[in-house]
Design a protein around this motif. Structure first.
Motif, mmCIF file in Angstrom:
data_model
loop_
_atom_site.group_PDB
_atom_site.id
_atom_site.type_symbol
_atom_site.label_atom_id
_atom_site.label_comp_id
_atom_site.label_asym_id
_atom_site.label_seq_id
_atom_site.Cartn_x
_atom_site.Cartn_y
_atom_site.Cartn_z
ATOM 1 N N VAL A 1 -68.345 35.184 -46.617
ATOM 2 C CA VAL A 1 -68.602 34.504 -45.118
ATOM 3 C C VAL A 1 -67.654 34.207 -44.424
ATOM 4 C CG1 VAL A 1 -69.932 32.725 -43.891
ATOM 5 C CG2 VAL A 1 -70.649 33.537 -46.203
ATOM 6 N N PRO A 2 -66.930 35.045 -43.660
ATOM 7 C CA PRO A 2 -65.786 34.769 -42.904
ATOM 8 C C PRO A 2 -65.794 33.489 -42.134
ATOM 9 C CG PRO A 2 -66.600 37.028 -42.401
ATOM 10 C CD PRO A 2 -67.874 36.217 -42.766
ATOM 11 N N GLN A 3 -64.814 32.687 -42.219
ATOM 12 C CA GLN A 3 -64.530 31.605 -41.199
ATOM 13 C C GLN A 3 -64.525 31.777 -39.991
ATOM 14 O OE1 GLN A 3 -60.975 29.555 -42.251
ATOM 15 N NE2 GLN A 3 -61.426 27.541 -41.625
ATOM 16 N N LEU A 4 -65.548 31.229 -38.974
ATOM 17 C CA LEU A 4 -65.372 30.950 -37.711
ATOM 18 C C LEU A 4 -64.140 31.178 -37.205
ATOM 19 C CD1 LEU A 4 -68.113 31.606 -35.972
ATOM 20 C CD2 LEU A 4 -67.895 29.310 -35.435
ATOM 21 N N ASP A 5 -63.603 31.788 -36.042
ATOM 22 C CA ASP A 5 -62.499 31.659 -35.348
ATOM 23 C C ASP A 5 -61.041 31.971 -36.153
ATOM 24 O OD1 ASP A 5 -63.928 30.582 -33.080
ATOM 25 O OD2 ASP A 5 -63.443 28.624 -33.811
ATOM 26 N N GLU A 6 -61.222 31.853 -37.359
ATOM 27 C CA GLU A 6 -59.774 32.216 -38.276
ATOM 28 C C GLU A 6 -59.865 33.486 -38.726
ATOM 29 O OE1 GLU A 6 -56.987 30.564 -39.257
ATOM 30 O OE2 GLU A 6 -57.320 29.517 -37.593
ATOM 31 N N ILE A 7 -61.050 34.111 -39.379
ATOM 32 C CA ILE A 7 -61.225 35.368 -39.900
ATOM 33 C C ILE A 7 -62.024 36.155 -39.145
ATOM 34 C CG2 ILE A 7 -61.879 36.597 -41.970
ATOM 35 C CD1 ILE A 7 -59.518 34.662 -42.579
ATOM 36 N N GLU A 8 -61.719 37.140 -38.376
ATOM 37 C CA GLU A 8 -62.475 38.093 -37.782
ATOM 38 C C GLU A 8 -63.386 39.001 -38.644
ATOM 39 O OE1 GLU A 8 -60.418 39.862 -34.044
ATOM 40 O OE2 GLU A 8 -60.515 41.754 -35.490
ATOM 41 N N ASP A 9 -62.945 39.521 -39.711
ATOM 42 C CA ASP A 9 -63.747 40.104 -40.552
ATOM 43 C C ASP A 9 -62.981 40.205 -42.000
ATOM 44 O OD1 ASP A 9 -65.568 42.125 -41.263
ATOM 45 O OD2 ASP A 9 -64.479 43.959 -41.443
#
Ligand SMILES: NC(=O)c1ccc[n+]([C@@H]2O[C@H](COP(=O)([O-])OP(=O)(O)OC[C@H]3O[C@@H](n4cnc5c(N)ncnc54)[C@H](O)[C@@H]3O)[C@@H](O)[C@H]2O)c1
Ligand SMILES: [Mg+2]
Ligand SMILES: [Zn+2]
Length: 276
Positions: free
Chosen positions: A228-236
């Motif tokens: 589950v990618p971290q919102l804002d930090e990890i785009e994909d």
């Protein structure tokens, strides 16, 4: 083999030697490169904020001129540190990486963080001293953890919105007070992709002068969880098979080394050497 670049604390009252000059635009260059005759450069119309004696290149003293403004003398231009990392002589990059860290630190420690008084260089030591309250400030190094999470023939790679389009890399993050490198690794992987890991193995470290990270590199095996990618930090973030990898980080980065090393080991290829 003797090192072409070695660090030292040199007395700026001595004449001669080479100088590198740095501004907000990067390092000053001309057709010959980035090392200038210091006595000549100091006579040019440049605005020096501070000067530090930083070491020896091929046995000759090197000084850093940290400039207030990016006005370049005729025939000179600026080149960013990242460009030196990507291409050209690795020893020159090492020297400039050190110069950049000293320049950043000197610029940010002209005044005491405790009492606000002016600071001065300590002779013979890489430290700034406040005469008013005796505080000494040393160059800042930020420990950062970087990890390749693996699952058999698959590796977990992610994209930050700041990356060059298409490039995927290993997970990384700054250590916080109170954590070990392993604690930091587990926390960062959980925060960034919500995956847990096991069998953490230290691989090696790398100075990363953007602006002052010390990268501690690891391999770790996947244990549990769905990405589950971290919102804002990890785009994909995705699992990639080692025979179908996306565009990867620059060859001299420890991120790339961690990937190349794992692929090499799985495929029985010769193991790469971490540039350092
Ligand atoms: N050499 C390599 O191969 C490689 C690869 C990836 C990342 N890195 C470096 O690793 C470092 C950490 O990676 P990241 O950007 O994913 O970190 P991260 O995941 O911890 O997130 C970055 C955030 O941390 C905070 N931060 C900034 N500086 C900090 C500091 N000194 N201490 C604590 N928190 C700070 C800021 O809020 C920033 O937005 C960066 O310097 C990055 O350039 C190097
Ligand atoms: Mg990160
Ligand atoms: Zn003080």
């Amino acid at each position: 083999m003797s090192e072409r670049w070695t660090t030292a604390v040199l007395d700026t009252a001595q004449p001669g030697g080479w100088a590198v000059a740095r501004s907000s635009q990067g390092f000053l260059c001309n057709a010959q490169g980035v090392l200038f005759e210091r006595d000549w450069l100091r006579q040019q119309p440049i605005d020096v904020l501070t000067e530090h004696g930083i070491g020896h290149f091929d046995g000759r003293p090197v000084y850093l001129l940290e400039l207030r403004s990016p006005d370049a003398p005729d025939g000179c231009h600026w080149q960013g540190l990242r460009q030196f990392m990507l291409e050209g002589d690795f020893q020159v990059y090492r020297m400039l990486g050190y110069a950049a860290q000293i320049g950043t630190w000197a610029r940010e420690h002209r005044f005491c963080g405790s009492c606000g008084g002016p600071t001065l260089q300590v002779p013979g030591e890489r430290a700034m001293h406040c005469a008013r309250c005796e505080l000494r400030s040393y160059p800042r190094i930020s420990p950062s953890m970087i990890v390749l999470v693996t699952r058999g023939d698959e590796v977990l790679l992610a994209r930050s919105p700041r990356f060059v389009p298409g490039v995927y890399s290993t997970l990384a993050g700054f250590a916080e007070p109170g954590e070990s490198a392993e604690d930091c690794l587990r926390r960062e992987v959980m925060e960034e992709v919500q995956v847990s890991v096991r069998n953490i193995q230290y691989i090696g470290s790398q100075c990363w002068p953007f602006p002052h990270s010390m990268m501690l590199g690891f391999h770790a095996e996947y244990a549990a969880g769905e990405i589950v990618p971290q919102l804002d930090e990890i785009e994909d973030a995705q699992w990639f098979r080692i025979d179908a990898l996306p565009a990867l980080p620059a060859g001299r980065s420890i991120a790339r080394h961690l990937i190349d090393l794992y692929v090499g080991r799985r495929s029985g290829l010769p193991e790469p050497v971490l540039p350092g």
